[in-house]
Design a protein around this motif. Structure first.
Motif, PDB file in Angstrom:
ATOM      1  N   ASP A  92       0.838  -1.076  -0.139  1.00 53.85           N
ATOM      2  CA  ASP A  92      -0.139   0.002  -0.027  1.00 53.85           C
ATOM      3  C   ASP A  92       0.862   1.148   0.114  1.00 53.85           C
ATOM      4  O   ASP A  92       1.619   1.481   1.207  1.00 53.85           O
ATOM      5  CB  ASP A  92      -0.898   0.024   1.099  1.00 53.85           C
ATOM      6  N   LEU A  93       0.992   2.028  -0.961  1.00 47.87           N
ATOM      7  CA  LEU A  93       1.824   2.936  -1.387  1.00 47.87           C
ATOM      8  C   LEU A  93       1.392   4.366  -0.551  1.00 47.87           C
ATOM      9  O   LEU A  93       1.996   5.426  -0.485  1.00 47.87           O
ATOM     10  CB  LEU A  93       2.055   3.241  -2.679  1.00 47.87           C
ATOM     11  N   THR A  94       0.146   4.305   0.033  1.00 48.04           N
ATOM     12  CA  THR A  94      -0.266   5.077   0.942  1.00 48.04           C
ATOM     13  C   THR A  94       0.104   5.130   2.283  1.00 48.04           C
ATOM     14  O   THR A  94      -0.238   6.096   3.128  1.00 48.04           O
ATOM     15  CB  THR A  94      -1.728   5.717   0.902  1.00 48.04           C
ATOM     16  N   ASP A  95       0.464   4.088   2.474  1.00 52.55           N
ATOM     17  CA  ASP A  95       1.061   3.637   4.009  1.00 52.55           C
ATOM     18  C   ASP A  95       2.375   4.458   4.335  1.00 52.55           C
ATOM     19  O   ASP A  95       3.407   4.031   3.582  1.00 52.55           O
ATOM     20  CB  ASP A  95       1.110   2.213   4.078  1.00 52.55           C
ATOM     21  N   PRO A  96       2.499   5.391   5.285  1.00 52.19           N
ATOM     22  CA  PRO A  96       3.625   5.921   5.621  1.00 52.19           C
ATOM     23  C   PRO A  96       4.898   4.895   5.851  1.00 52.19           C
ATOM     24  O   PRO A  96       6.038   5.078   5.556  1.00 52.19           O
ATOM     25  CB  PRO A  96       3.455   6.897   6.763  1.00 52.19           C
ATOM     26  N   SER A  97       4.533   3.844   6.554  1.00 53.48           N
ATOM     27  CA  SER A  97       5.624   2.650   6.917  1.00 53.48           C
ATOM     28  C   SER A  97       6.196   2.108   5.578  1.00 53.48           C
ATOM     29  O   SER A  97       7.452   2.037   5.429  1.00 53.48           O
ATOM     30  CB  SER A  97       4.864   1.709   7.677  1.00 53.48           C
ATOM     31  N   ILE A  98       5.196   1.806   4.300  1.00 56.78           N
ATOM     32  CA  ILE A  98       5.826   1.540   3.231  1.00 56.78           C
ATOM     33  C   ILE A  98       6.845   2.602   2.549  1.00 56.78           C
ATOM     34  O   ILE A  98       7.750   2.016   1.983  1.00 56.78           O
ATOM     35  CB  ILE A  98       4.519   1.079   2.300  1.00 56.78           C
ATOM     36  N   VAL A  99       6.020   3.659   2.602  1.00 56.83           N
ATOM     37  CA  VAL A  99       7.078   4.551   2.037  1.00 56.83           C
ATOM     38  C   VAL A  99       8.490   4.912   2.773  1.00 56.83           C
ATOM     39  O   VAL A  99       9.328   5.024   1.974  1.00 56.83           O
ATOM     40  CB  VAL A  99       6.401   6.097   2.077  1.00 56.83           C
ATOM     41  N   GLU A 100       8.411   4.871   4.071  1.00 57.50           N
ATOM     42  CA  GLU A 100       9.741   4.492   4.837  1.00 57.50           C
ATOM     43  C   GLU A 100      10.636   3.381   4.254  1.00 57.50           C
ATOM     44  O   GLU A 100      11.733   3.581   4.150  1.00 57.50           O
ATOM     45  CB  GLU A 100       9.479   4.412   6.250  1.00 57.50           C
ATOM     46  N   VAL A 101      10.082   2.212   4.017  1.00 52.25           N
ATOM     47  CA  VAL A 101      10.604   1.070   3.742  1.00 52.25           C
ATOM     48  C   VAL A 101      11.465   1.308   2.308  1.00 52.25           C
ATOM     49  O   VAL A 101      12.732   1.193   2.129  1.00 52.25           O
ATOM     50  CB  VAL A 101       9.890  -0.095   3.432  1.00 52.25           C
ATOM     51  N   ILE A 102      10.736   1.943   1.336  1.00 52.49           N
ATOM     52  CA  ILE A 102      11.233   2.344   0.065  1.00 52.49           C
ATOM     53  C   ILE A 102      12.409   3.320   0.012  1.00 52.49           C
ATOM     54  O   ILE A 102      13.251   3.073  -0.635  1.00 52.49           O
ATOM     55  CB  ILE A 102      10.116   2.678  -0.752  1.00 52.49           C
ATOM     56  N   SER A 103      12.181   4.324   0.820  1.00 51.61           N
ATOM     57  CA  SER A 103      13.445   5.273   1.253  1.00 51.61           C
ATOM     58  C   SER A 103      14.526   4.558   1.680  1.00 51.61           C
ATOM     59  O   SER A 103      15.687   4.820   1.436  1.00 51.61           O
ATOM     60  CB  SER A 103      13.043   6.256   2.331  1.00 51.61           C
TER      61      SER A 103
END
Length: 206
Positions: A92-103
């Motif tokens: 889920d690309l709207t999940d801040p945790s997933i955004v953090e993982v990609i960063s």
């Protein structure tokens, strides 16, 4: 959002010109004509000099190492992907945790690691923890503070980690910030539950 392998993922370097730092963006190309690519800026930057020396294109395929690190982070940090069916990973690309993982994956791919293996982080702290692996959350000590990191590369002697907070100065002339990449001795890694905190009065420091 379902992804099947690194072959469907792209890093894109976004910049106004070849002489300015580029932002690293995570991109899932949309194959159908008329539809826009799915793009997520990571907050990781590539300097103009590094960009010209290391990369011959502003669009780079994800490597197998990138993809395996993504899977390890999802498994270790967030109890696995949202869903994995027939080799496809749903995130889920709207999940801040997933955004953090990609960063974190972007930092591991594009940042230059600061070598802190010879730095003295204080007296050793003897504690028990299980064998560590890529994707594990750990801490390291600077003075009397403990800072959270995640392991992105590991061998028998040292670990390369992405910092999950702004550390500040670790020695004269060397500072470490959020999402910076560092290499430290495995002996300097401590369990995640050490930080980010100050030592308690009943903690035993040897």
């Amino acid at each position: 959002m379902a992804i099947q392998s690194n072959q469907s993922l792209v890093w894109r370097l976004l910049s106004d010109s070849e002489f300015t730092p580029a932002k690293v963006a995570f991109v899932i190309p949309e194959g159908d004509v008329g539809l826009r690519d799915i793009t997520l800026e990571t907050g990781i930057h590539v300097g103009a000099t590094s960009r010209s020396q290391k990369f011959n294109s502003d669009e780079l395929q994800w490597s197998e190492n990138d993809f395996q690190l993504l899977l390890a982070l999802l498994e270790r940090m967030f109890d696995g992907p949202d869903e994995m069916v027939d080799g496809e990973v749903s995130i889920d690309l709207t999940d801040p945790s997933i955004v953090e993982v990609i960063s974190i994956v972007a930092s591991a791919r594009f940042n230059k690691s600061q070598d802190l293996t010879s730095h003295h982080f204080g007296d050793p702290i003897f504690t028990h923890y299980n064998e560590v692996e890529v994707g594990d959350l750990m801490t390291f000590r600077v003075g009397d503070q403990f800072h959270l990191v995640v392991i992105v590369e590991l061998d028998a002697v040292q670990a390369t980690c992405v910092c999950l907070e702004d550390v500040g100065w670790v020695s004269e002339g060397e500072s470490v910030g959020l999402h910076d990449l560092i290499t430290i001795s495995r002996m300097d890694l401590l369990p995640a539950n050490f930080g980010p905190v100050f030592p308690r009065t009943d903690d035993v420091l040897h």
